[in-house]
Every structure is written in C-alpha cells, then in structure tokens.
Design a protein around this motif. Structure first.
Motif, PDB file in Angstrom:
ATOM      1  N   ILE A 142       0.857  -1.189   0.000  1.00 44.81           N
ATOM      2  CA  ILE A 142       0.000   0.000   0.000  1.00 44.81           C
ATOM      3  C   ILE A 142       0.894   1.240   0.000  1.00 44.81           C
ATOM      4  CG2 ILE A 142      -1.747   1.300   1.265  1.00 44.81           C
ATOM      5  CD1 ILE A 142      -2.741  -1.295   2.436  1.00 44.81           C
ATOM      6  N   SER A 143       0.811   2.018  -1.056  1.00 43.92           N
ATOM      7  CA  SER A 143       1.594   3.249  -1.145  1.00 43.92           C
ATOM      8  C   SER A 143       0.710   4.488  -1.123  1.00 43.92           C
ATOM      9  CB  SER A 143       2.438   3.251  -2.436  1.00 43.92           C
ATOM     10  OG  SER A 143       1.625   3.055  -3.580  1.00 43.92           O
ATOM     11  N   ASP A 144      -0.594   4.263  -1.152  1.00 46.61           N
ATOM     12  CA  ASP A 144      -1.560   5.360  -1.109  1.00 46.61           C
ATOM     13  C   ASP A 144      -2.373   5.230   0.176  1.00 46.61           C
ATOM     14  OD1 ASP A 144      -3.536   7.220  -1.416  1.00 46.61           O
ATOM     15  OD2 ASP A 144      -4.043   6.680  -3.473  1.00 46.61           O
ATOM     16  N   GLU A 145      -2.374   6.288   0.950  1.00 45.55           N
ATOM     17  CA  GLU A 145      -3.052   6.254   2.249  1.00 45.55           C
ATOM     18  C   GLU A 145      -4.516   5.862   2.121  1.00 45.55           C
ATOM     19  OE1 GLU A 145      -3.614   9.258   6.104  1.00 45.55           O
ATOM     20  OE2 GLU A 145      -2.597   9.922   4.279  1.00 45.55           O
ATOM     21  N   ASP A 146      -5.178   6.325   1.071  1.00 45.64           N
ATOM     22  CA  ASP A 146      -6.601   6.027   0.885  1.00 45.64           C
ATOM     23  C   ASP A 146      -6.856   4.547   0.621  1.00 45.64           C
ATOM     24  OD1 ASP A 146      -7.246   8.678   1.243  1.00 45.64           O
ATOM     25  OD2 ASP A 146      -7.143   9.165  -0.897  1.00 45.64           O
ATOM     26  N   MET A 147      -5.835   3.835   0.144  1.00 46.63           N
ATOM     27  CA  MET A 147      -5.997   2.413  -0.141  1.00 46.63           C
ATOM     28  C   MET A 147      -5.980   1.569   1.130  1.00 46.63           C
ATOM     29  SD  MET A 147      -6.591   2.102  -3.291  1.00 46.63           S
ATOM     30  CE  MET A 147      -6.416   0.326  -3.450  1.00 46.63           C
ATOM     31  N   GLY A 148      -5.710   2.196   2.266  1.00 49.68           N
ATOM     32  CA  GLY A 148      -5.706   1.464   3.534  1.00 49.68           C
ATOM     33  C   GLY A 148      -7.045   0.834   3.853  1.00 49.68           C
ATOM     34  N   GLN A 149      -8.122   1.396   3.256  1.00 47.14           N
ATOM     35  CA  GLN A 149      -9.456   0.838   3.504  1.00 47.14           C
ATOM     36  C   GLN A 149      -9.600  -0.575   2.939  1.00 47.14           C
ATOM     37  OE1 GLN A 149     -12.457   3.026   1.320  1.00 47.14           O
ATOM     38  NE2 GLN A 149     -10.970   3.614  -0.247  1.00 47.14           N
ATOM     39  N   MET A 150      -8.664  -0.958   2.057  1.00 43.46           N
ATOM     40  CA  MET A 150      -8.718  -2.291   1.474  1.00 43.46           C
ATOM     41  C   MET A 150      -8.245  -3.366   2.445  1.00 43.46           C
ATOM     42  SD  MET A 150     -10.027  -1.808  -1.441  1.00 43.46           S
ATOM     43  CE  MET A 150      -9.802  -3.466  -2.099  1.00 43.46           C
ATOM     44  N   SER A 190      -9.159  -4.181   5.492  1.00 37.29           N
ATOM     45  CA  SER A 190     -10.253  -4.933   6.123  1.00 37.29           C
ATOM     46  C   SER A 190     -11.067  -5.726   5.113  1.00 37.29           C
ATOM     47  CB  SER A 190     -11.171  -3.971   6.891  1.00 37.29           C
ATOM     48  OG  SER A 190     -11.702  -2.981   6.016  1.00 37.29           O
ATOM     49  N   LYS A 191     -10.917  -5.424   3.828  1.00 37.39           N
ATOM     50  CA  LYS A 191     -11.656  -6.147   2.799  1.00 37.39           C
ATOM     51  C   LYS A 191     -10.870  -7.338   2.261  1.00 37.39           C
ATOM     52  CE  LYS A 191     -14.184  -1.998   1.369  1.00 37.39           C
ATOM     53  NZ  LYS A 191     -14.517  -1.078   0.264  1.00 37.39           N
ATOM     54  N   LYS A 234       3.634   7.578  11.930  1.00 38.72           N
ATOM     55  CA  LYS A 234       2.323   7.766  12.547  1.00 38.72           C
ATOM     56  C   LYS A 234       1.216   7.574  11.519  1.00 38.72           C
ATOM     57  CE  LYS A 234       3.658  10.979  16.249  1.00 38.72           C
ATOM     58  NZ  LYS A 234       3.541  12.383  16.745  1.00 38.72           N
ATOM     59  N   LYS A 235       1.411   8.141  10.336  1.00 35.94           N
ATOM     60  CA  LYS A 235       0.385   8.042   9.294  1.00 35.94           C
ATOM     61  C   LYS A 235       0.110   6.598   8.932  1.00 35.94           C
ATOM     62  CE  LYS A 235       1.536   8.740   5.020  1.00 35.94           C
ATOM     63  NZ  LYS A 235       1.951   9.394   3.746  1.00 35.94           N
ATOM     64  N   TRP A 236       1.168   5.809   8.677  1.00 34.41           N
ATOM     65  CA  TRP A 236       0.974   4.447   8.222  1.00 34.41           C
ATOM     66  C   TRP A 236       0.553   3.502   9.343  1.00 34.41           C
ATOM     67  CZ3 TRP A 236      -0.143   3.801   3.529  1.00 34.41           C
ATOM     68  CH2 TRP A 236       0.391   4.636   2.545  1.00 34.41           C
ATOM     69  N   PHE A 237       0.963   3.797  10.572  1.00 34.87           N
ATOM     70  CA  PHE A 237       0.472   2.995  11.689  1.00 34.87           C
ATOM     71  C   PHE A 237      -1.018   3.258  11.914  1.00 34.87           C
ATOM     72  CE2 PHE A 237       4.747   1.776  12.852  1.00 34.87           C
ATOM     73  CZ  PHE A 237       4.554   0.572  13.513  1.00 34.87           C
ATOM     74  N   ASP A 238      -1.456   4.498  11.709  1.00 30.82           N
ATOM     75  CA  ASP A 238      -2.885   4.796  11.823  1.00 30.82           C
ATOM     76  C   ASP A 238      -3.675   4.064  10.744  1.00 30.82           C
ATOM     77  OD1 ASP A 238      -2.592   6.408  14.014  1.00 30.82           O
ATOM     78  OD2 ASP A 238      -2.538   8.297  12.885  1.00 30.82           O
ATOM     79  N   VAL A 239      -3.120   4.015   9.516  1.00 30.97           N
ATOM     80  CA  VAL A 239      -3.769   3.289   8.431  1.00 30.97           C
ATOM     81  C   VAL A 239      -3.882   1.809   8.780  1.00 30.97           C
ATOM     82  CG1 VAL A 239      -3.503   2.503   6.043  1.00 30.97           C
ATOM     83  CG2 VAL A 239      -3.048   4.892   6.626  1.00 30.97           C
ATOM     84  N   LEU A 240      -2.784   1.245   9.284  1.00 34.32           N
ATOM     85  CA  LEU A 240      -2.776  -0.172   9.658  1.00 34.32           C
ATOM     86  C   LEU A 240      -3.736  -0.437  10.812  1.00 34.32           C
ATOM     87  CD1 LEU A 240      -1.521  -3.005   9.359  1.00 34.32           C
ATOM     88  CD2 LEU A 240       0.276  -2.288  10.946  1.00 34.32           C
ATOM     89  N   LYS A 241      -3.696   0.427  11.810  1.00 38.62           N
ATOM     90  CA  LYS A 241      -4.565   0.249  12.985  1.00 38.62           C
ATOM     91  C   LYS A 241      -6.034   0.309  12.604  1.00 38.62           C
ATOM     92  CE  LYS A 241      -4.805   3.631  15.888  1.00 38.62           C
ATOM     93  NZ  LYS A 241      -4.455   4.615  16.947  1.00 38.62           N
ATOM     94  N   ASP A 242      -6.399   1.292  11.770  1.00 39.27           N
ATOM     95  CA  ASP A 242      -7.801   1.413  11.352  1.00 39.27           C
ATOM     96  C   ASP A 242      -8.260   0.151  10.621  1.00 39.27           C
ATOM     97  OD1 ASP A 242      -7.880   3.922  12.428  1.00 39.27           O
ATOM     98  OD2 ASP A 242      -7.622   4.981  10.525  1.00 39.27           O
ATOM     99  N   GLY A 243      -7.383  -0.392   9.765  1.00 33.17           N
ATOM    100  CA  GLY A 243      -7.743  -1.595   9.018  1.00 33.17           C
ATOM    101  C   GLY A 243      -7.882  -2.808   9.921  1.00 33.17           C
ATOM    102  N   ILE A 244      -6.905  -3.018  10.813  1.00 30.99           N
ATOM    103  CA  ILE A 244      -6.926  -4.179  11.706  1.00 30.99           C
ATOM    104  C   ILE A 244      -8.091  -4.112  12.682  1.00 30.99           C
ATOM    105  CG2 ILE A 244      -5.666  -5.400  13.518  1.00 30.99           C
ATOM    106  CD1 ILE A 244      -4.504  -5.801  10.739  1.00 30.99           C
ATOM    107  N   PHE A 245      -8.364  -2.910  13.208  1.00 30.49           N
ATOM    108  CA  PHE A 245      -9.423  -2.771  14.208  1.00 30.49           C
ATOM    109  C   PHE A 245     -10.824  -2.886  13.606  1.00 30.49           C
ATOM    110  CE2 PHE A 245      -6.997  -0.399  17.801  1.00 30.49           C
ATOM    111  CZ  PHE A 245      -6.139  -1.468  17.887  1.00 30.49           C
ATOM    112  N   LYS A 246     -10.922  -2.899  12.287  1.00 33.46           N
ATOM    113  CA  LYS A 246     -12.195  -3.201  11.645  1.00 33.46           C
ATOM    114  C   LYS A 246     -12.400  -4.710  11.496  1.00 33.46           C
ATOM    115  CE  LYS A 246     -12.583   1.080   8.947  1.00 33.46           C
ATOM    116  NZ  LYS A 246     -12.552   1.672   7.575  1.00 33.46           N
ATOM    117  N   ILE A 247     -11.283  -5.437  11.574  1.00 35.38           N
ATOM    118  CA  ILE A 247     -11.340  -6.894  11.408  1.00 35.38           C
ATOM    119  C   ILE A 247     -11.541  -7.598  12.749  1.00 35.38           C
ATOM    120  CG2 ILE A 247     -10.083  -8.927  10.589  1.00 35.38           C
ATOM    121  CD1 ILE A 247      -8.487  -7.063   8.762  1.00 35.38           C
TER     122      ILE A 247
END
Length: 234
Positions: free
Chosen positions: A29-37, A39-40, A69-82
């Motif tokens: 993942i190189s685009d922050e917005d793609m972090g939503q993927m 959990s999918k 911080k940015k990428w850990f937030d992306v990872l955290k948001d994705g994992i915490f949805k799972i």
C-alpha cells in the motif's frame, strides 16, 4: 504467512512436489486512501498468519515520525475493523501472542563466522553430529545437558511472560507482528553534503525517536541499505 513446520509433510499434505512453489500473499500500500482495502482483503482467520512492514525513508528525516504515525494509523484502522469479527478467545490469543513475542525477545547474536546463533536449540538427536567414537554414556550425558538447557530456557520464558510490560511499551496492541524498516541509511555516508551533515549531527536523536515510537506498538526496528540492485549474495 502460514508457518510450515515440516516442509516435507507440508508438501505431502498439499500435494506438492519438490519443484512446486509455496505462494505467500503480499499486499503493498503506497496510497493512504488504499488502507481501507486492508479490512476487505484480510479475513479474521488470516490475522494469525499476517505480518506488517512499515517502510519510512531516511531521505527526509524531518518527516520520519509523521510518516510512521500516518501508516500505523492506516494499519490500525484496518486491523481494528477486522478484530470485532473474531471470537473473544481468538482475539485474546492474538493479543497474548504479541505480548509474549515482546517479553521473550532476545537480542540476536552472531557466531565467529557471522552466522546467526540459535539460542533456543532443538534437542540433539542421539549421535547426530557426534563422533562415532563417543560412548553411550557420553551420548546420554550430552542429551541430558541439552535437555537441561532447553528446560532452563523454557523456565526463563515462562518467567518473562509473567512480568508486567515496561511503561510505554506495547501501549497499542495491533494483534499482529509489525516491523519498521528504515531504508536509505546509506545516505549517512553517500548522501548530498547538506543531508549527510544533517543525518550525522542528528543520528542519535533520529534513532532514539524511532525506537521510542516503535516501543509504543511493540514493533521491531530495522535499518536497511543497499547500494547494489540486489539485496542477496549468491
């Protein structure tokens, strides 16, 4: 990534021969917005076999922590949805596994040949790697010593597991192992004069800041560099 304990047994169970390749799924993942993927793509049952790597660059040291911080937030948001989709016992198992990895971690050491030492040795098979001239008593004695070493190591690990986490360590448990790989470290020696001086004068501060940040998540920290088009020697 699923842990294949026995290669031959794994191949037999999966109907593979020696020429077959075992595939590992890798998502970049190189685009922050793609972090939503996250959990999918990752299923709850996949978390046990998932490993994340965050790769900031030393080329812009002033942005290192913000990028982490940015990428850990992306990872955290994705994992915490799972994780809410997991049963409580499975979630607790993942949480405790990360705590155990942190508490039982030992600094790696190299032997005289530069090879990584295996501190947690497997039990020696009787006679394996020994001179044929050894007597049965000698062999038995070596086995007893090795078993004793294993028991001592297991006892130490059990004691570490019972200890409380240090203050500021693993404050946020992401349920999966995470590694921060800081790349382009060669810029300290081969970068442009201005950047080189900046890194040399602030290297201790940069390392301290990164280590403190990684401690919050219980993440590993690695500094990587390569001046060649490959990272392995044949």
């Amino acid at each position: 990534m699923r842990d294949v304990v026995d290669y031959e047994e794994g191949n037999q169970n999966m109907g593979l021969d020696d020429g077959s390749l075992i595939l590992v799924n890798v998502w970049i993942i190189s685009d922050e917005d793609m972090g939503q993927m996250i959990s999918k793509i990752i299923k709850p049952e996949d978390l046990e076999f998932t490993f994340a790597i965050i790769m900031p660059e030393l080329e812009q040291p002033w942005d290192l922590i913000d990028n982490c911080k940015k990428w850990f937030d992306v990872l955290k948001d994705g994992i915490f949805k799972i994780t809410p989709k997991l049963e409580y016992k499975d979630m607790q198992m993942l949480r405790e596994r990360i705590e155990t990895l942190y508490k039982t971690y030992e600094e790696p050491e190299l032997d005289e040949d530069g090879n990584l030492k295996n501190k947690k040795r497997a039990n020696l098979k009787k006679g394996d790697g020994m001179d044929d001239s050894l007597s049965k008593n000698d062999t038995s004695r070596i086995d007893e010593i090795d078993i004793s070493i294993m028991e001592d190591q297991e006892m130490m690990d059990d004691l570490r597991k019972e200890m409380d986490l240090p203050e500021g360590a693993l404050v946020t448990n992401l349920f999966i192992p995470v590694m921060v790989v800081c790349s382009k470290v060669d810029l300290i020696q081969h970068g442009e004069a201005k950047l080189k001086n900046l890194l040399e004068n602030n290297l201790d501060f940069i390392q301290c800041s990164l280590r403190k940040f990684c401690l919050h998540y219980g993440a590993s920290l690695v500094f990587a560099s390569t001046l060649q088009p490959g990272n392995q020697q044949q």
